[in-house]
Design an enzyme around this catalytic site. Structure first.
Site, PDB file in Angstrom:
ATOM      1  N   CYS A 218       0.834  -1.203   0.000  1.00 45.17           N
ATOM      2  CA  CYS A 218       0.000   0.000   0.000  1.00 45.17           C
ATOM      3  C   CYS A 218       0.867   1.251   0.000  1.00 45.17           C
ATOM      4  CB  CYS A 218      -0.934   0.005   1.201  1.00 45.17           C
ATOM      5  SG  CYS A 218      -0.078  -0.041   2.801  1.00 45.17           S
TER       6      CYS A 218
ATOM      7  N   HIS B 201      -1.436   1.313   7.582  1.00 47.72           N
ATOM      8  CA  HIS B 201      -1.847   1.348   6.181  1.00 47.72           C
ATOM      9  C   HIS B 201      -1.625   2.738   5.600  1.00 47.72           C
ATOM     10  CE1 HIS B 201      -3.853  -0.367   2.752  1.00 47.72           C
ATOM     11  NE2 HIS B 201      -4.850   0.497   2.779  1.00 47.72           N
TER      12      HIS B 201
ATOM     13  N   ASN C  10      -8.174   4.626  -0.500  1.00 48.74           N
ATOM     14  CA  ASN C  10      -7.570   3.395   0.002  1.00 48.74           C
ATOM     15  C   ASN C  10      -7.127   2.531  -1.186  1.00 48.74           C
ATOM     16  OD1 ASN C  10      -6.939   0.926   1.145  1.00 48.74           O
ATOM     17  ND2 ASN C  10      -8.847   0.704   2.282  1.00 48.74           N
TER      18      ASN C  10
END
Length: 665
Positions: free
Chosen positions: A91, A247, A271
């Site tokens: 990520c 994250h 996201n």
């Protein structure tokens, strides 16, 4: 030695894209990359544990048995919504890539011009920045799949775009394997994609205007991303509020929105999972979105499960740890984001330092620089970037350490400074630092003088790039490259459009503060690329001049009066400007002569010359926001004199009256 030469391009593993592609095309073959084979070794054991290895295959997107046939490299432009994260914990890379999609010009430099429909030979190329040079990485398009599912990044829905999948593979090849993508540092990805320098903001301790920071940074072409803190486990987990621990997210926007008769700051995030969104205030489908009557609602909000969502800035700062801003120059936070600051860069490439076994500074490397003049805030940024080959995967600490020392005023620096210079009693300059896997950056506020950067290796031999950024005083700014006058929108009619943003706010009878005024003026009166917009300081000045109630806000009547003057200023600017966005200070007399609300105001040639100095840049240009401040101030000061003078010739003020007049205006 230091240089500012154009960055070179290096062929990774000496593979030349055109030569390999043309060879395959001439033989009717598809390229097979033996340097990064379609095998488990290119994935790595860490990501293959527990997988059905017997079912693992490598397929090209052109395989007709895949649900994404026929494939496209890019279809209708590259977007963050083309990205859908797979099993790798990358990520940190995908959030940086998602941010880069907001700057198509920069994205195109690393995606290159390639497709599945023209000269397809199963070979693709991408560029990444490493230690001062662009590295061109060639790959074949074989991707690991289990059944119909891609193991790593895969196309979203039915769009069939494979640029994110192939770019991820190229980055994995550059780092050694897909496993090297599994957990990394967001700043490293931002630097690798741009060659920029990262400013890190601690959201829990830095007092700053989040909304203005994000909006200005994005308008300046910066990449902006953020990260949540670690959870109770080492794995990224979905929390009750919908956020994912440990994250990275892309920051895609920030706005001030009307809600229940007041204004609220909100921020938009994306996201890389392509799903799993915030469940708190301003979430998709929330009562906040249902109840807001803000006229921009339809432009800002769309209820889709695409990984993008809004949240309040307050919730954002409570749930995220850091904000990362990447630009070609440092973004200093001392007085807000100021992307037009001028910086000079010293670059030392291909530097190699051996391990220091003796301790102390005996085997250090030294780099001398000078700060010429006083400047506000942090004015020096020292950034080390390590070549990946110099990194030890087992070693957690950064392989280098460095300090900055001031050289005494009358000490002539010729060659290396002796060990005696670095006595225990000599203190190093203190700065704000951030360390990631490949980058070590420190920001300083240093007084004029000569300084030396002293670096030593913690372990084995290290190859690195050193960049020293020095902020230049405003007078050293190159107006041709660092000052973009922003174009005016076409003139608005005097009575305005009932659909205009400002009219909507006026109709609702809302008071406006300086921050809201800044947003409205830049949206309604200016267009084009980021450049000289209405700054917060200018809007505070306008607010003080037009604020008859002296309460720090403009009511409906005061704002209507300001708007009529802005429209008139717009007409004047456009009729007198020499070319779009450029008004010369020598034409200020024409402006005054043609400004209706200045009728009857006398201004001497001496004062006009002073005003030309005060309100123009070093090239004698006057921007539209600056002109507005000048004309409104001229009107207000002339009216103040008339109101205070009993005979029209002079005025008598007490010290308190004088201070009230000049300090709040």
């Amino acid at each position: 030695m230091a240089h500012d030469a154009e960055t070179s391009v290096v062929k990774f593993k000496n593979q030349d894209f055109r030569t390999l592609r043309d060879h395959c095309l001439s033989r009717g073959q598809l390229f097979i990359d033996d340097t990064f084979p379609a095998a488990a070794s290119s994935i790595g054991e860490k990501l293959l544990r527990g997988k059905h290895l017997s079912k693992l295959e490598w397929k090209r997107p052109t395989s007709k048995d895949l649900p994404f046939y026929p494939p496209h490299f890019i279809l209708e432009g590259a977007s963050r919504f083309d990205i859908h994260q797979g099993i790798a914990g990358d990520c940190w890379f995908l959030a940086a890539l998602g941010s880069l999609t907001q700057n198509p010009q920069c994205l195109q430099k690393i995606l290159m011009d390639q497709s599945y429909s023209h000269q397809y030979a199963g070979i693709f190329q991408f560029r990444f920045w490493q230690c001062g040079q662009w590295v061109e990485v060639v790959i074949d398009d074989q991707l690991p799949v289990i059944g119909d599912n891609f193991l790593f990044v895969h196309p979203r829905g039915g769009n069939k775009e494979f640029w994110p999948c192939l770019m991820e593979k190229a980055y994995a090849k550059l780092l050694g394997s897909y496993s090297q993508l599994h957990y990394g540092y967001l700043p490293d990805a931002l630097v690798d994609l741009t060659g920029g320098v990262v400013t890190i903001i601690n959201l829990h301790s830095s007092p700053f205007d989040l909304l203005t920071t994000v909006k200005t940074a994005i308008q300046a072409g910066s990449m902006v991303a953020c990260a949540t803190e670690n959870g109770l486990t080492e794995e990224a987990k979905v929390m009750e509020n919908g956020l994912v621990s440990q994250h990275a997210y892309t920051v895609t926007g920030a706005e001030k929105i009307q809600y229940q008769g007041r204004w609220e700051d909100i921020i938009r995030l994306w996201n890389p999972w392509g799903k799993t969104e915030w469940k708190g205030r301003w979430k998709d489908g929330s009562k906040e979105w249902r109840e807001t009557h803000d006229p921009r609602k339809s432009q800002l909000y769309e209820n889709k499960e695409d990984g993008e969502f809004w949240m309040s800035c307050q919730d954002f700062q409570e749930n995220f740890s850091c904000l990362f801003i990447c630009n070609q120059i440092p973004i200093t936070m001392d007085h807000g984001v100021t992307p037009n600051e001028s910086w000079r860069q010293m670059r030392f490439t291909n530097q190699v330092i051996s391990r220091n076994r003796a301790g102390g500074h005996g085997r250090d490397m030294q780099y001398v620089f000078s700060v010429q003049e006083h400047t506000a805030g942090n004015n020096v940024v020292v950034a080390f970037t390590i070549m990946p080959q110099s990194l030890n995967t087992e070693e957690e600490r950064f392989p280098l350490q460095f300090q900055v020392f001031k050289v005494p005023q009358f000490q002539n620096v010729q060659g290396r400074l002796p060990p005696a210079f670095f006595s225990p009693f000599r203190s190093a300059a203190q700065g704000t630092k951030y360390v990631s896997k490949c980058n070590f950056t420190k920001s300083f506020h240093l007084n004029p003088g000569t300084y030396v950067v002293v670096t030593t290796a913690n372990g084995k031999e290290v190859e690195f790039l050193l960049r020293i950024f020095l902020k230049m005083p405003d007078k050293h700014r190159d107006p041709s490259s660092n000052f973009n006058l922003r174009a005016l929108k076409e003139s608005l009619p005097e009575n305005g459009s009932r659909n205009s943003i400002s009219y909507t706010y006026m109709d609702q009878g809302l008071d406006i503060d300086a921050t809201q005024l800044q947003s409205l003026l830049n949206q309604e009166f200016l267009t084009g690329p980021p450049g000289d917009t209405f700054s917060l300081d200018q809007c505070q000045s306008i607010m003080a001049l037009m604020d008859l109630k002296v309460n720090g806000r403009l009511d409906q009547e005061e704002f209507a009066r300001l708007r009529s003057r802005l429209i008139h200023c717009q007409h004047i600017f456009q009729s007198i400007q020499r070319r779009p966005g450029v008004l010369l200070s020598s034409d200020l007399w024409k402006v005054i002569e043609n400004t209706d609300f200045l009728v009857g105001i006398f201004i001497s040639s001496e004062l006009l010359s002073l005003m030309a100095l005060r309100y123009s840049d070093s090239s004698g240009r006057v921007s539209f926001p600056t002109l507005v401040c000048f004309l409104i101030r001229l009107e207000t000061m002339a009216k103040a004199f008339r109101n205070l003078s009993k005979d029209g010739k002079g005025i008598y003020l007490t010290e308190t009256e004088w201070m009230n007049l000049v300090m709040y205006s």
